[in-house]
Design a protein around this motif. Structure first.
Motif, PDB file in Angstrom:
ATOM      1  N   MET A 114       0.845  -1.179   0.000  1.00  0.00           N
ATOM      2  CA  MET A 114       0.000   0.000   0.000  1.00  0.00           C
ATOM      3  C   MET A 114       0.885   1.235   0.000  1.00  0.00           C
ATOM      4  O   MET A 114       1.875   1.290   0.702  1.00  0.00           O
ATOM      5  CB  MET A 114      -0.920  -0.002   1.208  1.00  0.00           C
ATOM      6  N   GLU A 115       0.487   2.222  -0.799  1.00  0.00           N
ATOM      7  CA  GLU A 115       1.225   3.481  -0.898  1.00  0.00           C
ATOM      8  C   GLU A 115       0.448   4.588  -0.199  1.00  0.00           C
ATOM      9  O   GLU A 115      -0.783   4.556  -0.135  1.00  0.00           O
ATOM     10  CB  GLU A 115       1.445   3.861  -2.353  1.00  0.00           C
ATOM     11  N   LEU A 116       1.186   5.566   0.293  1.00  0.00           N
ATOM     12  CA  LEU A 116       0.610   6.712   0.985  1.00  0.00           C
ATOM     13  C   LEU A 116       1.169   7.982   0.371  1.00  0.00           C
ATOM     14  O   LEU A 116       2.387   8.119   0.203  1.00  0.00           O
ATOM     15  CB  LEU A 116       0.955   6.662   2.473  1.00  0.00           C
ATOM     16  N   ILE A 117       0.271   8.903   0.032  1.00  0.00           N
ATOM     17  CA  ILE A 117       0.658  10.231  -0.445  1.00  0.00           C
ATOM     18  C   ILE A 117       0.066  11.234   0.527  1.00  0.00           C
ATOM     19  O   ILE A 117      -1.133  11.214   0.798  1.00  0.00           O
ATOM     20  CB  ILE A 117       0.130  10.492  -1.870  1.00  0.00           C
ATOM     21  N   LEU A 118       0.905  12.108   1.046  1.00  0.00           N
ATOM     22  CA  LEU A 118       0.480  13.145   1.981  1.00  0.00           C
ATOM     23  C   LEU A 118       0.821  14.501   1.360  1.00  0.00           C
ATOM     24  O   LEU A 118       1.977  14.759   1.035  1.00  0.00           O
ATOM     25  CB  LEU A 118       1.183  12.982   3.325  1.00  0.00           C
ATOM     26  N   LEU A 119      -0.202  15.334   1.170  1.00  0.00           N
ATOM     27  CA  LEU A 119      -0.007  16.666   0.590  1.00  0.00           C
ATOM     28  C   LEU A 119      -0.631  17.708   1.497  1.00  0.00           C
ATOM     29  O   LEU A 119      -1.709  17.479   2.050  1.00  0.00           O
ATOM     30  CB  LEU A 119      -0.678  16.772  -0.773  1.00  0.00           C
ATOM     31  N   THR A 120       0.010  18.864   1.587  1.00  0.00           N
ATOM     32  CA  THR A 120      -0.559  20.002   2.301  1.00  0.00           C
ATOM     33  C   THR A 120      -0.545  21.193   1.356  1.00  0.00           C
ATOM     34  O   THR A 120       0.477  21.490   0.740  1.00  0.00           O
ATOM     35  CB  THR A 120       0.256  20.331   3.564  1.00  0.00           C
ATOM     36  N   THR A 121      -1.699  21.850   1.248  1.00  0.00           N
ATOM     37  CA  THR A 121      -1.848  23.009   0.379  1.00  0.00           C
ATOM     38  C   THR A 121      -2.461  24.136   1.197  1.00  0.00           C
ATOM     39  O   THR A 121      -3.526  23.961   1.781  1.00  0.00           O
ATOM     40  CB  THR A 121      -2.768  22.679  -0.823  1.00  0.00           C
ATOM     41  N   ASP A 122      -1.779  25.268   1.252  1.00  0.00           N
ATOM     42  CA  ASP A 122      -2.313  26.448   1.940  1.00  0.00           C
ATOM     43  C   ASP A 122      -3.107  27.280   0.942  1.00  0.00           C
ATOM     44  O   ASP A 122      -2.611  27.601  -0.143  1.00  0.00           O
ATOM     45  CB  ASP A 122      -1.181  27.279   2.536  1.00  0.00           C
ATOM     46  N   ILE A 123      -4.329  27.633   1.329  1.00  0.00           N
ATOM     47  CA  ILE A 123      -5.226  28.377   0.443  1.00  0.00           C
ATOM     48  C   ILE A 123      -5.726  29.619   1.176  1.00  0.00           C
ATOM     49  O   ILE A 123      -6.241  29.523   2.292  1.00  0.00           O
ATOM     50  CB  ILE A 123      -6.418  27.494   0.003  1.00  0.00           C
ATOM     51  N   ASN A 124      -5.603  30.750   0.525  1.00  0.00           N
ATOM     52  CA  ASN A 124      -6.046  32.017   1.098  1.00  0.00           C
ATOM     53  C   ASN A 124      -7.552  32.179   0.857  1.00  0.00           C
ATOM     54  O   ASN A 124      -7.983  32.974   0.024  1.00  0.00           O
ATOM     55  CB  ASN A 124      -5.252  33.177   0.496  1.00  0.00           C
ATOM     56  N   ALA A 125      -8.333  31.381   1.572  1.00  0.00           N
ATOM     57  CA  ALA A 125      -9.798  31.379   1.446  1.00  0.00           C
ATOM     58  C   ALA A 125     -10.377  30.709   2.679  1.00  0.00           C
ATOM     59  O   ALA A 125      -9.701  29.940   3.362  1.00  0.00           O
ATOM     60  CB  ALA A 125     -10.223  30.633   0.179  1.00  0.00           C
ATOM     61  N   PRO A 126     -11.648  30.973   2.976  1.00  0.00           N
ATOM     62  CA  PRO A 126     -12.290  30.359   4.147  1.00  0.00           C
ATOM     63  C   PRO A 126     -12.395  28.838   4.014  1.00  0.00           C
ATOM     64  O   PRO A 126     -12.502  28.298   2.906  1.00  0.00           O
ATOM     65  CB  PRO A 126     -13.686  30.989   4.171  1.00  0.00           C
ATOM     66  N   VAL A 127     -12.404  28.179   5.149  1.00  0.00           N
ATOM     67  CA  VAL A 127     -12.436  26.719   5.175  1.00  0.00           C
ATOM     68  C   VAL A 127     -13.684  26.164   4.477  1.00  0.00           C
ATOM     69  O   VAL A 127     -13.603  25.167   3.755  1.00  0.00           O
ATOM     70  CB  VAL A 127     -12.280  26.193   6.627  1.00  0.00           C
ATOM     71  N   GLN A 128     -14.845  26.782   4.668  1.00  0.00           N
ATOM     72  CA  GLN A 128     -16.078  26.295   4.041  1.00  0.00           C
ATOM     73  C   GLN A 128     -15.978  26.306   2.516  1.00  0.00           C
ATOM     74  O   GLN A 128     -16.404  25.367   1.850  1.00  0.00           O
ATOM     75  CB  GLN A 128     -17.291  27.112   4.495  1.00  0.00           C
ATOM     76  N   LYS A 129     -15.396  27.361   1.982  1.00  0.00           N
ATOM     77  CA  LYS A 129     -15.245  27.469   0.525  1.00  0.00           C
ATOM     78  C   LYS A 129     -14.335  26.368  -0.006  1.00  0.00           C
ATOM     79  O   LYS A 129     -14.647  25.709  -1.010  1.00  0.00           O
ATOM     80  CB  LYS A 129     -14.686  28.844   0.154  1.00  0.00           C
ATOM     81  N   CYS A 130     -13.231  26.131   0.667  1.00  0.00           N
ATOM     82  CA  CYS A 130     -12.284  25.080   0.247  1.00  0.00           C
ATOM     83  C   CYS A 130     -12.921  23.700   0.354  1.00  0.00           C
ATOM     84  O   CYS A 130     -12.761  22.856  -0.541  1.00  0.00           O
ATOM     85  CB  CYS A 130     -11.022  25.150   1.093  1.00  0.00           C
ATOM     86  N   PHE A 131     -13.664  23.469   1.418  1.00  0.00           N
ATOM     87  CA  PHE A 131     -14.356  22.197   1.629  1.00  0.00           C
ATOM     88  C   PHE A 131     -15.342  21.940   0.492  1.00  0.00           C
ATOM     89  O   PHE A 131     -15.360  20.861  -0.103  1.00  0.00           O
ATOM     90  CB  PHE A 131     -15.085  22.249   2.981  1.00  0.00           C
ATOM     91  N   ASP A 132     -16.149  22.947   0.178  1.00  0.00           N
ATOM     92  CA  ASP A 132     -17.160  22.777  -0.874  1.00  0.00           C
ATOM     93  C   ASP A 132     -16.525  22.601  -2.251  1.00  0.00           C
ATOM     94  O   ASP A 132     -16.983  21.773  -3.047  1.00  0.00           O
ATOM     95  CB  ASP A 132     -18.136  23.947  -0.876  1.00  0.00           C
ATOM     96  N   LEU A 133     -15.481  23.342  -2.553  1.00  0.00           N
ATOM     97  CA  LEU A 133     -14.812  23.179  -3.849  1.00  0.00           C
ATOM     98  C   LEU A 133     -14.224  21.782  -3.992  1.00  0.00           C
ATOM     99  O   LEU A 133     -14.254  21.198  -5.079  1.00  0.00           O
ATOM    100  CB  LEU A 133     -13.715  24.239  -4.022  1.00  0.00           C
ATOM    101  N   SER A 134     -13.734  21.229  -2.906  1.00  0.00           N
ATOM    102  CA  SER A 134     -13.104  19.905  -2.955  1.00  0.00           C
ATOM    103  C   SER A 134     -14.093  18.768  -3.177  1.00  0.00           C
ATOM    104  O   SER A 134     -13.711  17.698  -3.645  1.00  0.00           O
ATOM    105  CB  SER A 134     -12.331  19.638  -1.664  1.00  0.00           C
ATOM    106  N   ARG A 135     -15.351  18.986  -2.869  1.00  0.00           N
ATOM    107  CA  ARG A 135     -16.357  17.937  -3.086  1.00  0.00           C
ATOM    108  C   ARG A 135     -17.303  18.282  -4.240  1.00  0.00           C
ATOM    109  O   ARG A 135     -18.324  17.634  -4.434  1.00  0.00           O
ATOM    110  CB  ARG A 135     -17.121  17.643  -1.798  1.00  0.00           C
ATOM    111  N   ASN A 136     -16.903  19.247  -5.036  1.00  0.00           N
ATOM    112  CA  ASN A 136     -17.697  19.676  -6.179  1.00  0.00           C
ATOM    113  C   ASN A 136     -17.346  18.830  -7.407  1.00  0.00           C
ATOM    114  O   ASN A 136     -16.219  18.883  -7.909  1.00  0.00           O
ATOM    115  CB  ASN A 136     -17.445  21.158  -6.462  1.00  0.00           C
ATOM    116  N   ILE A 137     -18.296  18.046  -7.873  1.00  0.00           N
ATOM    117  CA  ILE A 137     -18.066  17.123  -8.987  1.00  0.00           C
ATOM    118  C   ILE A 137     -17.785  17.882 -10.283  1.00  0.00           C
ATOM    119  O   ILE A 137     -16.916  17.479 -11.067  1.00  0.00           O
ATOM    120  CB  ILE A 137     -19.253  16.151  -9.120  1.00  0.00           C
ATOM    121  N   ASP A 138     -18.477  18.993 -10.518  1.00  0.00           N
ATOM    122  CA  ASP A 138     -18.245  19.778 -11.730  1.00  0.00           C
ATOM    123  C   ASP A 138     -16.814  20.320 -11.763  1.00  0.00           C
ATOM    124  O   ASP A 138     -16.141  20.257 -12.793  1.00  0.00           O
ATOM    125  CB  ASP A 138     -19.248  20.934 -11.813  1.00  0.00           C
ATOM    126  N   LEU A 139     -16.346  20.839 -10.634  1.00  0.00           N
ATOM    127  CA  LEU A 139     -14.982  21.358 -10.550  1.00  0.00           C
ATOM    128  C   LEU A 139     -13.965  20.239 -10.753  1.00  0.00           C
ATOM    129  O   LEU A 139     -12.954  20.427 -11.431  1.00  0.00           O
ATOM    130  CB  LEU A 139     -14.758  22.054  -9.211  1.00  0.00           C
TER     131      LEU A 139
END
Length: 150
Positions: free
Chosen positions: A1-26
């Motif tokens: 099993m392989e593991l990939i760990l990434l951290t990305t800092d985004i200058n935006a509110p947490v709710q916006k980032c959460f919603d964009l990440s689960r947006n199928i169209d995006l």
């Protein structure tokens, strides 16, 4: 099993980032090079707990179908999607969102295992981990660019 760990800092509110990440169209927009398309289950909008999406994509010159289900969701701080059918022996992706002073820390914990025993292990070590990491980084940069637009 392989593991990939990434951290990305985004200058935006947490709710916006959460919603964009689960947006199928995006997601489909960010994966145009692989022609990823949602073809069954939840095929547009924001995916929710318990929902599944089946993707049709082209990687390595071959078409693949993969169904992922959201198995955990704690809005707006984390969700997990897990492959229920597809080309991997297993695949689990934790999306974690931490609100910091003026930004959101987006963390991906991506675990996968290739099929085919020893041959799959060789593929994981020689190319597949690099390829999957590159896809995740590209997707995260796409999310960051959209989230940080005024």
């Amino acid at each position: 099993m392989e593991l990939i760990l990434l951290t990305t800092d985004i200058n935006a509110p947490v709710q916006k980032c959460f919603d964009l990440s689960r947006n199928i169209d995006l997601h489909q927009q960010s994966m145009q090079q692989a022609k990823e398309k949602a073809i069954d289950g939840k095929t547009c909008g924001l995916i929710e707990l318990g929902e599944s999406v089946t993707w049709l994509a082209r990687h390595f010159g071959c078409s693949f179908r993969m169904t992922n289900q959201i198995t955990v969701m704690e809005k707006p701080f984390r969700f997990i999607d897990e492959m229920t059918r597809g080309p991997f022996k297993s695949l689990r992706h934790l999306h974690q969102f931490n609100a910091r002073d003026n930004f959101t820390e987006m963390i991906d914990v991506f675990e996968f295992e290739a099929p085919f025993g020893f041959l799959g292990w060789i593929a994981e070590k020689t190319y597949l981990k690099y390829y999957m990491r590159r896809l995740l980084v590209k997707r995260n940069h796409f999310i960051k660019a959209i989230a940080e637009k005024p």
